[in-house]
Design an enzyme around this catalytic site. Structure first.
Site, PDB file in Angstrom:
ATOM      1  N   GLU A   1      -9.229   4.031  -2.218  1.00 43.00           N
ATOM      2  CA  GLU A   1      -8.029   3.826  -3.010  1.00 43.00           C
ATOM      3  C   GLU A   1      -8.352   3.128  -4.329  1.00 43.00           C
ATOM      4  OE1 GLU A   1      -4.621   2.216  -1.079  1.00 43.00           O
ATOM      5  OE2 GLU A   1      -5.254   2.836   0.932  1.00 43.00           O
TER       6      GLU A   1
ATOM      7  N   HIS B   1      -3.765  14.280   0.468  1.00 41.42           N
ATOM      8  CA  HIS B   1      -3.954  13.440   1.654  1.00 41.42           C
ATOM      9  C   HIS B   1      -2.767  13.575   2.607  1.00 41.42           C
ATOM     10  CE1 HIS B   1      -4.915   9.999   4.171  1.00 41.42           C
ATOM     11  NE2 HIS B   1      -3.763   9.430   3.854  1.00 41.42           N
TER      12      HIS B   1
ATOM     13  N   LYS C   1      -3.998  -1.973  10.318  1.00 38.70           N
ATOM     14  CA  LYS C   1      -4.303  -2.073   8.894  1.00 38.70           C
ATOM     15  C   LYS C   1      -4.584  -3.500   8.436  1.00 38.70           C
ATOM     16  CE  LYS C   1      -3.453   2.003   6.883  1.00 38.70           C
ATOM     17  NZ  LYS C   1      -4.368   2.623   5.919  1.00 38.70           N
TER      18      LYS C   1
ATOM     19  N   GLU D   1      -9.626  12.738   7.486  1.00 39.87           N
ATOM     20  CA  GLU D   1      -9.572  14.069   6.874  1.00 39.87           C
ATOM     21  C   GLU D   1     -10.936  14.746   6.851  1.00 39.87           C
ATOM     22  OE1 GLU D   1      -6.970  13.832   3.081  1.00 39.87           O
ATOM     23  OE2 GLU D   1      -7.654  11.793   3.530  1.00 39.87           O
TER      24      GLU D   1
ATOM     25  N   ASP E   1       0.844  -1.191   0.000  1.00 42.00           N
ATOM     26  CA  ASP E   1       0.000   0.000   0.000  1.00 42.00           C
ATOM     27  C   ASP E   1       0.880   1.241   0.000  1.00 42.00           C
ATOM     28  OD1 ASP E   1      -2.563   1.231   0.059  1.00 42.00           O
ATOM     29  OD2 ASP E   1      -2.246   1.727   2.156  1.00 42.00           O
TER      30      ASP E   1
ATOM     31  N   THR F   1      -8.753  -5.605   3.955  1.00 40.56           N
ATOM     32  CA  THR F   1      -8.658  -4.723   2.796  1.00 40.56           C
ATOM     33  C   THR F   1      -9.676  -5.226   1.793  1.00 40.56           C
ATOM     34  OG1 THR F   1      -6.290  -4.320   3.143  1.00 40.56           O
ATOM     35  CG2 THR F   1      -7.176  -3.866   0.943  1.00 40.56           C
TER      36      THR F   1
ATOM     37  N   GLU G   1     -10.232   4.100   3.742  1.00 45.58           N
ATOM     38  CA  GLU G   1      -9.286   4.754   2.839  1.00 45.58           C
ATOM     39  C   GLU G   1      -9.712   4.421   1.425  1.00 45.58           C
ATOM     40  OE1 GLU G   1      -5.211   3.909   3.789  1.00 45.58           O
ATOM     41  OE2 GLU G   1      -5.241   5.284   5.507  1.00 45.58           O
TER      42      GLU G   1
ATOM     43  N   GLN H   1      -3.494   2.103  15.197  1.00 43.08           N
ATOM     44  CA  GLN H   1      -2.347   2.500  14.384  1.00 43.08           C
ATOM     45  C   GLN H   1      -1.508   3.569  15.078  1.00 43.08           C
ATOM     46  OE1 GLN H   1      -3.475   3.884  10.493  1.00 43.08           O
ATOM     47  NE2 GLN H   1      -1.368   4.288   9.848  1.00 43.08           N
TER      48      GLN H   1
ATOM     49  N   ASP I   1      -8.920   0.356   2.012  1.00 45.50           N
ATOM     50  CA  ASP I   1      -7.965  -0.152   2.998  1.00 45.50           C
ATOM     51  C   ASP I   1      -8.398   0.333   4.384  1.00 45.50           C
ATOM     52  OD1 ASP I   1      -5.720  -1.668   3.633  1.00 45.50           O
ATOM     53  OD2 ASP I   1      -4.407   0.069   3.632  1.00 45.50           O
TER      54      ASP I   1
ATOM     55  N   ARG J   1      -7.593   3.765  13.353  1.00 46.36           N
ATOM     56  CA  ARG J   1      -6.680   4.885  13.594  1.00 46.36           C
ATOM     57  C   ARG J   1      -6.107   4.885  15.008  1.00 46.36           C
ATOM     58  NH1 ARG J   1      -5.385   6.356   8.504  1.00 46.36           N
ATOM     59  NH2 ARG J   1      -7.228   6.941   7.292  1.00 46.36           N
TER      60      ARG J   1
END
Length: 404
Positions: A193, A124, A245, A352, A117, A249, A191, A232, A225, A229
């Site tokens: 992607e 971002h 993570k 975000e 990844d 996925t 996420e 992490q 993904d 948070r």
């Protein structure tokens, strides 16, 4: 409407023909399928009925044999499939092998070898930098404009769209907490992607050049993904993402071949720093893709990230992840990293969109800082095709269920 008569402007018309793997109701047997409108063609059965030499690649329970066959085979098979669904002389033979999408089950379309990844969106990366390092002179880390930052993920937890995502548990520790605690993540995120699927392998010790991207990469898919948070944030120093993570996925059930996206190719954003030769794509064919992504939570659109803004291209990512001599395997998957545009409504993560939870989203069913149990996240996308037609990229969806 007969299955061959796809409505004009349908994003899954003969100009697209993405690949997947499906099984019919009451059967466990999986086979390669190609989407046409709201039907799926049993590509292997059609190939056998037509006496096609490509039956050996298509009458399989996974896309991997086709992926490994290489660019010449990819182009030949695509031309054959286009003829099978457009030439009237083939319709009588092919029609019995077209099944309504609503009647089949879609599966993970390929066996995932390795998963990598990346972190390729400048928007971002700057948003994340401003959230976590608000006093930094530059919101980007010093290496960001010089190489595509990435990490090696876990291939065994790549799942197909529609698979429930169990809320992960792990250690977490807030800045004011005296000690870490263990439990379900309370800051579960997405996420948005794009994933790139490798077909032709490479030899160890032989880097893949920018110009060879299309010789190795078969196509792309949507990818979410999922990210815990809070887990992490506590674990990632100094080695990077791990349990926050690796729990899931999600990828779409359809792999769109690069050949269907010729009209979506575009130049990447202007590069502000000189690049080392192996990453310098000056003079190369356009390496970006104009893909329009939408992110919905419980059916409500919260963001529309534009993939055309990605600073690092898929070709540069492939070159970087092999420049040390690491080899490619058929079925390797690599994610673009979160796709975010310059506007607030174009951000590809809740981190975000809610500015780390400080500005919750207002949804029809209540506010969201991060995901709640029962939430369904769906990514959809399309790309511009020839003569104004859209190329549909399908969807990737997942529902959050409580930790067991």
């Amino acid at each position: 409407m007969p299955p061959f008569e796809v409505p004009e402007g349908d994003p899954f018309g003969p100009h697209n023909l993405p690949y997947g793997v499906f099984s019919r109701a009451g059967s466990q047997e999986r086979t390669v399928g190609v989407r046409l409108g709201d039907h799926v063609l049993d590509a292997g059965a059609a190939a056998l009925a037509l006496g096609s030499p490509y039956a050996a690649l298509l009458a399989r329970p996974t896309l991997n044999p086709l992926l490994a066959a290489g660019r010449t085979a990819w182009s030949d098979v695509r031309r054959a499939l286009t003829a099978w669904v457009t030439v009237p002389a083939h319709q009588e033979t092919v029609a019995p092998f077209l099944h309504p999408l609503s009647s089949v089950t879609l599966h993970l379309p390929f066996e995932v070898a390795d998963y990598v990844d990346f972190y390729a969106s400048e928007n971002h990366a700057r948003n994340v930098g401003q959230i976590f390092r608000p006093d930094a002179e530059d919101s980007l880390t010093p290496n960001w404009k010089h190489l595509p930052i990435g990490y090696h993920g876990r291939s065994g937890t790549v799942v197909v769209s529609g698979t429930d995502v169990v809320r992960p548990s792990g250690q977490r520790k807030g800045p004011a907490d005296p000690a870490p605690v263990f439990g379900p993540s309370v800051r579960l995120d997405i996420e948005a992607e794009v994933g790139f699927v490798v077909g032709v392998p490479s030899r160890a010790g032989q880097p893949v050049a920018l110009a060879d991207f299309r010789e190795h990469v078969f196509g792309l898919c949507l990818l979410n993904d999922w990210s815990a948070r809070d887990v992490q944030a506590w674990e990632y120093v100094p080695l990077g993402p791990f349990l926050g993570k690796s729990f899931a996925t999600s990828v779409s059930a359809w792999i769109t071949p690069l050949d269907a996206l010729e009209d979506a190719r575009t130049d990447p954003p202007h590069r502000t720093h000189p690049l080392l030769p192996y990453l310098d794509d000056t003079g190369e064919e356009p390496g970006g893709y104009d893909l329009r992504i939408s992110v919905a939570i419980n059916g409500h659109t919260v963001s529309e990230p534009p993939f055309s803004t990605m600073y690092w291209t898929a070709a540069q990512q492939l070159a970087h992840m092999t420049v040390n001599g690491a080899s490619l395997r058929t079925g390797d998957l690599y994610g673009s990293g979160t796709v975010s545009g310059p506007e607030p409504g174009q951000r590809g993560s809740l981190l975000e969109l809610t500015w780390n939870g400080r500005e919750p989203l207002e949804l029809p069913d209540g506010k969201r800082a991060f995901l709640e149990d029962g939430d369904v996240v769906t990514l959809t996308a399309w790309a511009p095709g020839a003569d104004g037609v859209r190329v549909g990229l399908g969807e990737v969806s997942g529902r959050i269920v409580a930790a067991g």
